[in-house]
Enzyme design. Structure first.
Site, PDB file in Angstrom:
ATOM      1  CG  ASN A   9      -7.726   5.449  -2.108  1.00  0.00           C
ATOM      2  OD1 ASN A   9      -8.256   6.126  -2.988  1.00  0.00           O
ATOM      3  ND2 ASN A   9      -8.072   5.506  -0.827  1.00  0.00           N
ATOM      4  CE  LYS A  11      -6.067   7.979   0.736  1.00  0.00           C
ATOM      5  NZ  LYS A  11      -5.710   8.181   2.126  1.00  0.00           N
ATOM      6  CG  HIS A  97     -11.008   5.387   2.409  1.00  0.00           C
ATOM      7  ND1 HIS A  97     -10.639   6.458   3.195  1.00  0.00           N
ATOM      8  CD2 HIS A  97      -9.860   4.751   2.066  1.00  0.00           C
ATOM      9  CE1 HIS A  97      -9.324   6.466   3.308  1.00  0.00           C
ATOM     10  NE2 HIS A  97      -8.820   5.444   2.631  1.00  0.00           N
ATOM     11  CD  GLU A  99      -8.847   9.591   3.276  1.00  0.00           C
ATOM     12  OE1 GLU A  99      -9.139   9.588   2.074  1.00  0.00           O
ATOM     13  OE2 GLU A  99      -7.701   9.316   3.699  1.00  0.00           O
ATOM     14  CD  GLU A 169      -7.378   1.695   3.999  1.00  0.00           C
ATOM     15  OE1 GLU A 169      -6.368   1.734   3.285  1.00  0.00           O
ATOM     16  OE2 GLU A 169      -8.290   2.534   3.924  1.00  0.00           O
ATOM     17  N   GLY A 175      -1.998   7.843   6.050  1.00  0.00           N
ATOM     18  CA  GLY A 175      -1.380   9.120   5.718  1.00  0.00           C
ATOM     19  C   GLY A 175      -0.500   9.686   6.824  1.00  0.00           C
ATOM     20  CB  SER A 215       1.795   4.536   6.480  1.00  0.00           C
ATOM     21  OG  SER A 215       1.173   5.761   6.839  1.00  0.00           O
TER      22      SER A 215
HETATM   23  P1  PGA Z   1      -1.901   5.908   2.837  1.00  0.00           P
HETATM   24  O1  PGA Z   1      -3.480   5.755   2.562  1.00  0.00           O
HETATM   25  O2  PGA Z   1      -1.246   4.744   2.146  1.00  0.00           O
HETATM   26  O3  PGA Z   1      -1.534   7.232   2.240  1.00  0.00           O
HETATM   27  O4  PGA Z   1      -1.711   5.839   4.315  1.00  0.00           O
HETATM   28  C1  PGA Z   1      -4.097   4.503   2.608  1.00  0.00           C
HETATM   29  C2  PGA Z   1      -5.570   4.654   2.347  1.00  0.00           C
HETATM   30  O5  PGA Z   1      -6.172   5.620   2.842  1.00  0.00           O
HETATM   31  O6  PGA Z   1      -6.175   3.834   1.637  1.00  0.00           O
END
Ligand code: PGA
Length: 254
Positions: A9, A11, A97, A99, A169, A175, A215
């Site tokens: 991803n 982003k 997601h 976010e 998730e 993150g 992460s």
């Molecule tokens: P991350 O993000 O691996 O940077 O924690 C995962 C995600 O949001 O899909």
């Protein structure tokens, strides 16, 4: 046998040139993905066609959009429809997601609409679910995730649900550098599969890939993916570095 998937991803990161280089480094690494293994790259909208071309000669590598709109078409300036994605041969789309839920107010019912539009356009939704920290601390994560699944997916029939990829998730792990332990991931993945089995039957639930996200790194992927009900990962930060993501693909279990 259900698919084991390493999904990147990106982003809102990377320029076109950086994205091209990243895909070139990964597709040029000589990886031989097993028949049940898949690497998927969820890239920003302007890069979809470039990315599709970049992976076209590499077996089992696919491209995903990171989002689509919840309406079929019309006067929604700035939005991208599932039909548009289908028209450029995109076969996967990340839906819900955290976010998007948090910053763009996407609710479970809006996400149900997105899931429907994806399926109508032969796009596999990578449906994200997962709880915030306070829910985890109160021990209510199972119930929280169950409601997300019920409200966005349970209107689907058996044939449709088998076309969905689920990504669990936990928001507190995204993150933050804080991953769920393998035991925590296995526990909730197993729970999600049981919830799906209660509704759709065990055989159906056993065919649905459930990815872990939050992460995931080159250093911890193997341990997390080894859990029985973890079928790979949805990876943010570590998917932006070719060597790291290559190792994550290689960490998929057979
Ligand atoms: P991350 O993000 O691996 O940077 O924690 C995962 C995600 O949001 O899909």
């Amino acid at each position: 046998m259900r698919k084991q998937i390493a999904a990147a991803n990106w982003k809102m990161n990377l320029t076109l040139h950086q994205g091209e280089k990243l895909l070139k480094d990964i597709t040029g690494a000589g990886l031989q993905l097993k028949p049940n293994h898949q690497a998927i790259f969820a890239v920003p909208f302007p890069y979809l066609i470039m990315a599709k071309n970049a992976v076209s000669k590499t077996a089992n590598m696919e491209i995903a959009a990171q989002n689509c709109y919840s309406k079929k078409s019309g006067a929604y300036t700035g939005e991208v429809s599932a039909e548009m994605l289908q028209s450029i041969n995109i076969e996967y789309c990340v839906v819900g997601h955290s976010e998007r839920r948090e910053y763009f107010n996407e609710t479970n019912s809006i996400l149900a609409e997105k899931v429907n539009l994806c399926l109508q356009n032969n796009i596999t939704p990578i449906f994200c679910c997962g709880e915030p920290l306070e829910v985890r601390e109160a021990g209510n994560q199972n119930q929280y995730v169950k409601v997300q699944l019920e409200e966005s997916l349970y209107h689907l029939d058996k044939e449709q649900i088998q076309k969905i990829v689920i990504a669990y998730e936990p928001i507190w792990a995204i993150g933050t550098g804080k991953t769920a332990t393998t035991a925590q991931a296995q526990e909730i993945h197993q729970y999600i599969r049981t919830v799906l089995a209660d509704k759709y039957g065990r055989d159906c639930a056993n065919e649905i890939s459930i990815l872990y996200g939050g992460s995931v790194k080159a250093t911890n992927a193997k341990e997390i993916f080894e859990a029985e009900d973890v079928d790979g990962g949805l990876v943010g930060g570590a998917s932006l570095v070719a060597d790291d993501f290559i190792q994550i693909i290689q960490a998929l279990k057979s």
